[in-house]
Write a protein that holds these residues in place. Structure first.
Motif, PDB file in Angstrom:
ATOM      1  N   ASP A   1       0.824  -1.211   0.000  1.00 13.65           N
ATOM      2  CA  ASP A   1       0.000   0.000   0.000  1.00 13.65           C
ATOM      3  C   ASP A   1       0.858   1.262   0.000  1.00 13.65           C
ATOM      4  O   ASP A   1       0.548   2.224  -0.687  1.00 13.65           O
ATOM      5  N   SER A   2       1.919   1.224   0.801  1.00 16.18           N
ATOM      6  CA  SER A   2       2.784   2.399   0.872  1.00 16.18           C
ATOM      7  C   SER A   2       4.142   2.019   1.439  1.00 16.18           C
ATOM      8  O   SER A   2       4.295   0.993   2.094  1.00 16.18           O
ATOM      9  N   VAL A   3       5.103   2.875   1.147  1.00 14.96           N
ATOM     10  CA  VAL A   3       6.434   2.757   1.732  1.00 14.96           C
ATOM     11  C   VAL A   3       6.740   4.093   2.384  1.00 14.96           C
ATOM     12  O   VAL A   3       6.745   5.127   1.709  1.00 14.96           O
ATOM     13  N   SER A   4       6.948   4.059   3.680  1.00 16.98           N
ATOM     14  CA  SER A   4       7.316   5.275   4.419  1.00 16.98           C
ATOM     15  C   SER A   4       8.832   5.316   4.508  1.00 16.98           C
ATOM     16  O   SER A   4       9.456   4.405   5.051  1.00 16.98           O
ATOM     17  N   HIS A   5       9.402   6.364   3.984  1.00 17.89           N
ATOM     18  CA  HIS A   5      10.857   6.538   4.005  1.00 17.89           C
ATOM     19  C   HIS A   5      11.219   7.265   5.303  1.00 17.89           C
ATOM     20  O   HIS A   5      11.656   8.423   5.298  1.00 17.89           O
ATOM     21  N   THR A   6      11.039   6.564   6.400  1.00 17.07           N
ATOM     22  CA  THR A   6      11.176   7.128   7.740  1.00 17.07           C
ATOM     23  C   THR A   6      12.580   7.655   7.995  1.00 17.07           C
ATOM     24  O   THR A   6      12.755   8.746   8.547  1.00 17.07           O
ATOM     25  N   GLY A   7      13.583   6.896   7.606  1.00 11.34           N
ATOM     26  CA  GLY A   7      14.965   7.336   7.817  1.00 11.34           C
ATOM     27  C   GLY A   7      15.277   8.616   7.084  1.00 11.34           C
ATOM     28  O   GLY A   7      15.884   9.547   7.644  1.00 11.34           O
ATOM     29  N   ALA A   8      14.843   8.712   5.820  1.00 13.87           N
ATOM     30  CA  ALA A   8      15.085   9.926   5.029  1.00 13.87           C
ATOM     31  C   ALA A   8      14.369  11.126   5.641  1.00 13.87           C
ATOM     32  O   ALA A   8      14.932  12.228   5.701  1.00 13.87           O
ATOM     33  N   MET A   9      13.139  10.920   6.108  1.00 16.26           N
ATOM     34  CA  MET A   9      12.389  12.022   6.723  1.00 16.26           C
ATOM     35  C   MET A   9      13.084  12.510   7.989  1.00 16.26           C
ATOM     36  O   MET A   9      13.240  13.713   8.209  1.00 16.26           O
ATOM     37  N   LEU A  10      13.521  11.573   8.833  1.00 11.12           N
ATOM     38  CA  LEU A  10      14.178  11.966  10.081  1.00 11.12           C
ATOM     39  C   LEU A  10      15.500  12.669   9.820  1.00 11.12           C
ATOM     40  O   LEU A  10      15.859  13.618  10.519  1.00 11.12           O
ATOM     41  N   GLU A  11      16.226  12.236   8.802  1.00  6.47           N
ATOM     42  CA  GLU A  11      17.481  12.900   8.460  1.00  6.47           C
ATOM     43  C   GLU A  11      17.222  14.282   7.857  1.00  6.47           C
ATOM     44  O   GLU A  11      17.904  15.253   8.185  1.00  6.47           O
ATOM     45  N   ARG A  12      16.220  14.370   6.992  1.00  6.72           N
ATOM     46  CA  ARG A  12      15.879  15.646   6.346  1.00  6.72           C
ATOM     47  C   ARG A  12      15.466  16.708   7.375  1.00  6.72           C
ATOM     48  O   ARG A  12      15.764  17.886   7.212  1.00  6.72           O
ATOM     49  N   THR A  13      14.806  16.281   8.443  1.00 12.57           N
ATOM     50  CA  THR A  13      14.293  17.231   9.444  1.00 12.57           C
ATOM     51  C   THR A  13      15.170  17.327  10.691  1.00 12.57           C
ATOM     52  O   THR A  13      14.855  18.076  11.611  1.00 12.57           O
ATOM     53  N   ARG A  14      16.278  16.583  10.722  1.00 11.33           N
ATOM     54  CA  ARG A  14      17.129  16.512  11.915  1.00 11.33           C
ATOM     55  C   ARG A  14      17.578  17.878  12.403  1.00 11.33           C
ATOM     56  O   ARG A  14      17.379  18.236  13.573  1.00 11.33           O
ATOM     57  N   VAL A  15      18.162  18.679  11.538  1.00  5.41           N
ATOM     58  CA  VAL A  15      18.677  19.993  11.943  1.00  5.41           C
ATOM     59  C   VAL A  15      17.535  20.904  12.381  1.00  5.41           C
ATOM     60  O   VAL A  15      17.636  21.607  13.383  1.00  5.41           O
ATOM     61  N   ASP A  16      16.423  20.863  11.636  1.00  6.81           N
ATOM     62  CA  ASP A  16      15.262  21.686  11.999  1.00  6.81           C
ATOM     63  C   ASP A  16      14.718  21.331  13.381  1.00  6.81           C
ATOM     64  O   ASP A  16      14.132  22.173  14.054  1.00  6.81           O
ATOM     65  N   MET A  17      14.921  20.091  13.804  1.00  7.79           N
ATOM     66  CA  MET A  17      14.450  19.644  15.117  1.00  7.79           C
ATOM     67  C   MET A  17      15.497  19.905  16.201  1.00  7.79           C
ATOM     68  O   MET A  17      15.292  19.552  17.360  1.00  7.79           O
ATOM     69  N   GLY A  18      16.615  20.511  15.810  1.00  3.68           N
ATOM     70  CA  GLY A  18      17.652  20.840  16.775  1.00  3.68           C
ATOM     71  C   GLY A  18      18.462  19.652  17.233  1.00  3.68           C
ATOM     72  O   GLY A  18      19.000  19.653  18.341  1.00  3.68           O
ATOM     73  N   SER A  19      18.586  18.627  16.391  1.00  3.65           N
ATOM     74  CA  SER A  19      19.315  17.425  16.769  1.00  3.65           C
ATOM     75  C   SER A  19      20.536  17.236  15.888  1.00  3.65           C
ATOM     76  O   SER A  19      20.542  17.612  14.721  1.00  3.65           O
ATOM     77  N   ASP A  20      21.565  16.641  16.476  1.00  2.00           N
ATOM     78  CA  ASP A  20      22.732  16.262  15.686  1.00  2.00           C
ATOM     79  C   ASP A  20      22.883  14.737  15.647  1.00  2.00           C
ATOM     80  O   ASP A  20      23.898  14.213  15.223  1.00  2.00           O
ATOM     81  N   VAL A  21      21.842  14.026  16.072  1.00  2.00           N
ATOM     82  CA  VAL A  21      21.865  12.566  16.130  1.00  2.00           C
ATOM     83  C   VAL A  21      21.344  11.970  14.818  1.00  2.00           C
ATOM     84  O   VAL A  21      20.209  12.240  14.419  1.00  2.00           O
ATOM     85  N   VAL A  22      22.184  11.201  14.162  1.00  2.00           N
ATOM     86  CA  VAL A  22      21.779  10.468  12.965  1.00  2.00           C
ATOM     87  C   VAL A  22      21.262   9.114  13.452  1.00  2.00           C
ATOM     88  O   VAL A  22      22.009   8.323  14.017  1.00  2.00           O
ATOM     89  N   LEU A  23      19.971   8.876  13.257  1.00  2.00           N
ATOM     90  CA  LEU A  23      19.345   7.661  13.777  1.00  2.00           C
ATOM     91  C   LEU A  23      19.540   6.445  12.879  1.00  2.00           C
ATOM     92  O   LEU A  23      19.721   5.328  13.365  1.00  2.00           O
ATOM     93  N   PHE A  24      19.476   6.655  11.581  1.00  2.00           N
ATOM     94  CA  PHE A  24      19.542   5.542  10.631  1.00  2.00           C
ATOM     95  C   PHE A  24      20.389   5.923   9.429  1.00  2.00           C
ATOM     96  O   PHE A  24      20.362   7.058   8.986  1.00  2.00           O
ATOM     97  N   ASN A  25      21.104   4.952   8.889  1.00  2.00           N
ATOM     98  CA  ASN A  25      21.708   5.144   7.574  1.00  2.00           C
ATOM     99  C   ASN A  25      20.626   5.009   6.516  1.00  2.00           C
ATOM    100  O   ASN A  25      20.627   5.723   5.523  1.00  2.00           O
ATOM    101  N   ASP A  26      19.720   4.049   6.737  1.00  2.00           N
ATOM    102  CA  ASP A  26      18.552   3.811   5.882  1.00  2.00           C
ATOM    103  C   ASP A  26      17.451   3.255   6.768  1.00  2.00           C
ATOM    104  O   ASP A  26      17.735   2.488   7.701  1.00  2.00           O
TER     105      ASP A  26
END
Length: 147
Positions: free
Chosen positions: A50-75
Motif C-alpha cells: 500500500d505504501s512505503v514510508s521513508h522514515t529514515g530519510a524524513m528523520l534525516e531531512r528534518t534533523r537539523v530543523d528539530m535541533g538534533s545532531d543525532v543520525v538515527l539511521f543510515n537507511d
C-alpha cells in the motif's frame, strides 16, 4: 510477565532477536538487497504494498530543523500492506482488530552497525492476531533467506 515469557520462548524457537513488542532479524545483506527481498516476499504472498514510508530519510531531512545532531539511521523504510483474506478472518473474530490494519514491516540500518540490516515487525496480541504475526514472520524470514 506472560508476554515476556512468550517472547523469550519465541526467541529460542526462531533464533531471532525478540523485544517485548517486536520481532527482528539481522543480516549482513545490504539494505537494498533486504528491501528487494521484502518487496518480492510481499508480492509472492499475493499481497500489494500500500505504501512505503521513508522514515529514515524524513528523520534525516528534518534533523537539523528539530535541533538534533543525532543520525538515527543510515537507511530506514516501513512497508505497509494488507491481506484481505487474513484481515477478514481476524476482524470477523473481533472487529476491533481493525486497529492493526494495515500491517507493517520495517527495514533499517543504524550508524552504529553499518554492516547489519535489520528487518522486523510488531508482535500482536494472543488470539486471532497471531495469524497476522505468523504471516509477517514468514514474509520477513523469506526476505532475508530464512525460509
Amino acid at each position: 510477565m506472560k508476554t515476556l515469557i512468550g517472547a523469550l520462548a519465541l526467541s529460542l524457537i526462531t533464533s531471532a532477536a525478540v523485544a517485548a513488542d517486536m520481532i527482528t532479524y539481522d543480516t549482513e545483506d545490504s539494505f537494498d538487497d533486504v528491501v528487494f527481498g521484502l518487496e518480492n516476499a510481499i508480492l509472492d504472498a499475493g499481497l500489494v504494498i500500500d505504501s512505503v514510508s521513508h522514515t529514515g530519510a524524513m528523520l534525516e531531512r528534518t534533523r537539523v530543523d528539530m535541533g538534533s545532531d543525532v543520525v538515527l539511521f543510515n537507511d530506514a523504510d516501513v512497508f505497509s500492506f494488507c491481506s484481505a483474506q487474513v484481515s477478514r478472518k481476524v476482524m470477523e473474530a473481533d472487529p476491533m482488530n481493525i486497529v492493526f490494519c494495515p500491517y507493517d514491516i520495517f527495514v533499517m540500518v543504524r550508524p552504529d552497525t553499518p554492516d547489519v540490516t535489520t528487518i522486523g515487525f510488531r508482535t500482536y496480541p494472543e488470539g486471532a492476531m497471531k495469524e497476522v504475526e505468523a504471516l509477517l514472520d514468514g514474509i520477513a524470514r523469506s526476505a532475508v533467506g530464512l525460509d
